[in-house]
Write an enzyme that holds these catalytic residues in place. Sequence first.
Site, PDB file in Angstrom:
ATOM      1  N   HIS A  23      -4.222   3.283  -7.291  1.00  0.00           N
ATOM      2  CA  HIS A  23      -4.036   4.447  -8.179  1.00  0.00           C
ATOM      3  C   HIS A  23      -4.106   3.952  -9.627  1.00  0.00           C
ATOM      4  O   HIS A  23      -3.164   4.162 -10.410  1.00  0.00           O
ATOM      5  CB  HIS A  23      -2.697   5.148  -7.954  1.00  0.00           C
ATOM      6  CG  HIS A  23      -2.638   5.952  -6.684  1.00  0.00           C
ATOM      7  ND1 HIS A  23      -1.458   6.276  -6.063  1.00  0.00           N
ATOM      8  CD2 HIS A  23      -3.605   6.515  -5.942  1.00  0.00           C
ATOM      9  CE1 HIS A  23      -1.708   6.985  -4.984  1.00  0.00           C
ATOM     10  NE2 HIS A  23      -3.000   7.150  -4.886  1.00  0.00           N
ATOM     11  N   HIS A  79      -9.080  13.050   4.508  1.00  0.00           N
ATOM     12  CA  HIS A  79      -8.489  13.104   3.152  1.00  0.00           C
ATOM     13  C   HIS A  79      -9.529  12.525   2.201  1.00  0.00           C
ATOM     14  O   HIS A  79     -10.225  11.569   2.555  1.00  0.00           O
ATOM     15  CB  HIS A  79      -7.194  12.283   3.159  1.00  0.00           C
ATOM     16  CG  HIS A  79      -6.571  12.008   1.840  1.00  0.00           C
ATOM     17  ND1 HIS A  79      -6.457  12.952   0.846  1.00  0.00           N
ATOM     18  CD2 HIS A  79      -5.983  10.874   1.343  1.00  0.00           C
ATOM     19  CE1 HIS A  79      -5.833  12.409  -0.198  1.00  0.00           C
ATOM     20  NE2 HIS A  79      -5.549  11.147   0.071  1.00  0.00           N
ATOM     21  N   GLU A  81      -9.243  11.483  -1.213  1.00  0.00           N
ATOM     22  CA  GLU A  81      -8.987  10.622  -2.358  1.00  0.00           C
ATOM     23  C   GLU A  81     -10.032   9.495  -2.316  1.00  0.00           C
ATOM     24  O   GLU A  81     -10.484   9.086  -1.234  1.00  0.00           O
ATOM     25  CB  GLU A  81      -7.557  10.062  -2.258  1.00  0.00           C
ATOM     26  CG  GLU A  81      -7.109   9.427  -3.547  1.00  0.00           C
ATOM     27  CD  GLU A  81      -5.592   9.216  -3.639  1.00  0.00           C
ATOM     28  OE1 GLU A  81      -4.879   9.459  -2.647  1.00  0.00           O
ATOM     29  OE2 GLU A  81      -5.138   8.799  -4.727  1.00  0.00           O
ATOM     30  N   ASP A  83     -10.195   6.376  -2.326  1.00  0.00           N
ATOM     31  CA  ASP A  83     -10.077   5.190  -1.465  1.00  0.00           C
ATOM     32  C   ASP A  83     -10.611   5.450  -0.058  1.00  0.00           C
ATOM     33  O   ASP A  83     -10.940   4.516   0.664  1.00  0.00           O
ATOM     34  CB  ASP A  83      -8.632   4.668  -1.418  1.00  0.00           C
ATOM     35  CG  ASP A  83      -7.616   5.736  -1.087  1.00  0.00           C
ATOM     36  OD1 ASP A  83      -7.758   6.872  -1.559  1.00  0.00           O
ATOM     37  OD2 ASP A  83      -6.654   5.435  -0.364  1.00  0.00           O
ATOM     38  N   HIS A 146      -0.637  13.349   1.373  1.00  0.00           N
ATOM     39  CA  HIS A 146       0.015  13.653   0.119  1.00  0.00           C
ATOM     40  C   HIS A 146      -0.865  14.417  -0.857  1.00  0.00           C
ATOM     41  O   HIS A 146      -0.472  14.592  -2.024  1.00  0.00           O
ATOM     42  CB  HIS A 146       0.508  12.351  -0.543  1.00  0.00           C
ATOM     43  CG  HIS A 146      -0.633  11.452  -0.996  1.00  0.00           C
ATOM     44  ND1 HIS A 146      -0.728  11.007  -2.283  1.00  0.00           N
ATOM     45  CD2 HIS A 146      -1.717  10.996  -0.369  1.00  0.00           C
ATOM     46  CE1 HIS A 146      -1.818  10.259  -2.414  1.00  0.00           C
ATOM     47  NE2 HIS A 146      -2.417  10.248  -1.244  1.00  0.00           N
ATOM     48  N   ASP A 166      -3.275   8.690   5.292  1.00  0.00           N
ATOM     49  CA  ASP A 166      -2.267   7.953   4.518  1.00  0.00           C
ATOM     50  C   ASP A 166      -0.916   7.886   5.243  1.00  0.00           C
ATOM     51  O   ASP A 166      -0.151   6.929   5.045  1.00  0.00           O
ATOM     52  CB  ASP A 166      -2.055   8.610   3.152  1.00  0.00           C
ATOM     53  CG  ASP A 166      -3.196   8.328   2.189  1.00  0.00           C
ATOM     54  OD1 ASP A 166      -3.811   7.254   2.285  1.00  0.00           O
ATOM     55  OD2 ASP A 166      -3.469   9.193   1.334  1.00  0.00           O
ATOM     56  N   TYR A 194       5.374   2.113   0.553  1.00  0.00           N
ATOM     57  CA  TYR A 194       4.358   3.168   0.563  1.00  0.00           C
ATOM     58  C   TYR A 194       5.038   4.539   0.598  1.00  0.00           C
ATOM     59  O   TYR A 194       4.708   5.434  -0.175  1.00  0.00           O
ATOM     60  CB  TYR A 194       3.463   2.982   1.795  1.00  0.00           C
ATOM     61  CG  TYR A 194       2.190   3.777   1.749  1.00  0.00           C
ATOM     62  CD1 TYR A 194       0.991   3.167   1.412  1.00  0.00           C
ATOM     63  CD2 TYR A 194       2.167   5.135   2.050  1.00  0.00           C
ATOM     64  CE1 TYR A 194      -0.181   3.892   1.354  1.00  0.00           C
ATOM     65  CE2 TYR A 194       1.012   5.856   2.000  1.00  0.00           C
ATOM     66  CZ  TYR A 194      -0.167   5.236   1.654  1.00  0.00           C
ATOM     67  OH  TYR A 194      -1.322   5.969   1.596  1.00  0.00           O
ATOM     68  N   HIS A 227      -4.608   3.084   6.129  1.00  0.00           N
ATOM     69  CA  HIS A 227      -4.274   1.865   5.377  1.00  0.00           C
ATOM     70  C   HIS A 227      -3.420   0.976   6.268  1.00  0.00           C
ATOM     71  O   HIS A 227      -2.477   1.455   6.915  1.00  0.00           O
ATOM     72  CB  HIS A 227      -3.442   2.158   4.127  1.00  0.00           C
ATOM     73  CG  HIS A 227      -4.160   2.929   3.077  1.00  0.00           C
ATOM     74  ND1 HIS A 227      -5.242   2.441   2.386  1.00  0.00           N
ATOM     75  CD2 HIS A 227      -3.943   4.176   2.593  1.00  0.00           C
ATOM     76  CE1 HIS A 227      -5.661   3.340   1.518  1.00  0.00           C
ATOM     77  NE2 HIS A 227      -4.893   4.415   1.631  1.00  0.00           N
TER      78      HIS A 227
HETATM   79 FE1  FEO Z   1      -4.338   9.375  -0.664  1.00  0.00          FE
HETATM   80 FE2  FEO Z   1      -5.177   6.479   0.752  1.00  0.00          FE
HETATM   81  O1  FEO Z   1      -5.441   7.974  -0.279  1.00  0.00           O
END
Ligand code: FEO
Length: 397
Positions: A23, A79, A81, A83, A146, A166, A194, A227
């Site tokens: 982030h 998701h 985002e 990543d 999230h 996530d 996390y 992750h």
């Molecule tokens: Fe919310 Fe691993 O991205």
Amino acid sequence: MGKKMTEHVEWTGKIDWELKTFHGHELSTHRGSSYNSYLVKGEKTALLDTVWGPYRKEFVDNLQVSPGLDKIDYVIMNHNEPDHSGSLPELMKKIPDVPVYCTANGEKIIRGEYHLDLNFHVVKTGDTLDLGDGVVLTFIEAPMLHWPDTMFTYLNADGGILFSNDGFGQHLAANELYADTADESELYYEAMKYYANILNTYSPMVTAKIKAILGMNLPLSIIAPSHGLIWRKDPQQIVNKYLEWADAYQEDRITVIYDTMWNSTRRMAECISEGIGEASPGTTVKVMDASVADKNDILTEIFRSKAIVVGSPTINNTVSYAIAGLLDMAKGLKFKKKKAAAFGSYGWSGEGCKVVTGFLKEAGFDVVNDGIRVMWAPDQAALDSCTEFGREFVKAL
Ligand code: FEO
């Protein structure tokens, strides 16, 4: 390259040993991370999530080798985002017509982030995708876990696998794919960090979503986050931890956090911590300098603590940058049911202690007293007052 996990599932993600912040620089990742992408195979093949953009070429090259880009029939984006979606533009250049399954918010995010017009298939909770050969994927929306677009995907085969993106993840690089192969203290520290730094603010949604999924009574042999390590042995263990963490989590710990210019506030912090230790020998007391300790590790300590004591010298009629920044981050994370107090040294105007008290209240802490402040360097009497302040703080909890 890919790693076979079960009869129908292969891991095809990227282990990122280099990652030190995430982030941007908002989150430290001392142990690297991974971007887990999965192939689910029936008669048709679905790819679940991609990997972060810097690794897009090797990700797509690997898929070209196995299973072959022409063998990917569906792309599922749990998701978006960057990543997880960062390699999507590179991939979709090669397979532009392949349907992309995501939530309505997922489509908005992909369009907003990448300005791509893909073959979107918007899904809702309960929608399914039949890959043939008895292999069926079911989508479960999980908004604000999230991001607004987040969803989980459940596979009915191989004993039941929940692809949770996530959720249940950790920033932890490891060649071994599975949580049961990891050093347990590292694994749980990273899972907790996390949760504390990314998910805590959404705890009411975490509890509600877990209860809803448990209510579906689905068989579950694996939880596969996007992750870190995959929960294969007793996957319920991390579900139970999440239920605990989402419920105003605290341990018998108190964290004393300070910043200091000429060591006066540091000496106050040390005496306060001694007083706490004397009054409550069973309590774990940690002392952290906000300007040198990692901010996300401090926030993890706050998450674990039942109470915190925060100190800053008065600087320009307010508090230090590190203390102000940290307490603003704590405000965003919405910690619950934690007690607090302030302290600090000063030379003349002396607002620091009051400003910290205000920040603590704004961040939702239950402030138990007006704090303690010391003018100039603390002499022995002032240090004794700080030790007594620590003892009295324990009594107020
Ligand atoms: Fe919310 Fe691993 O991205």
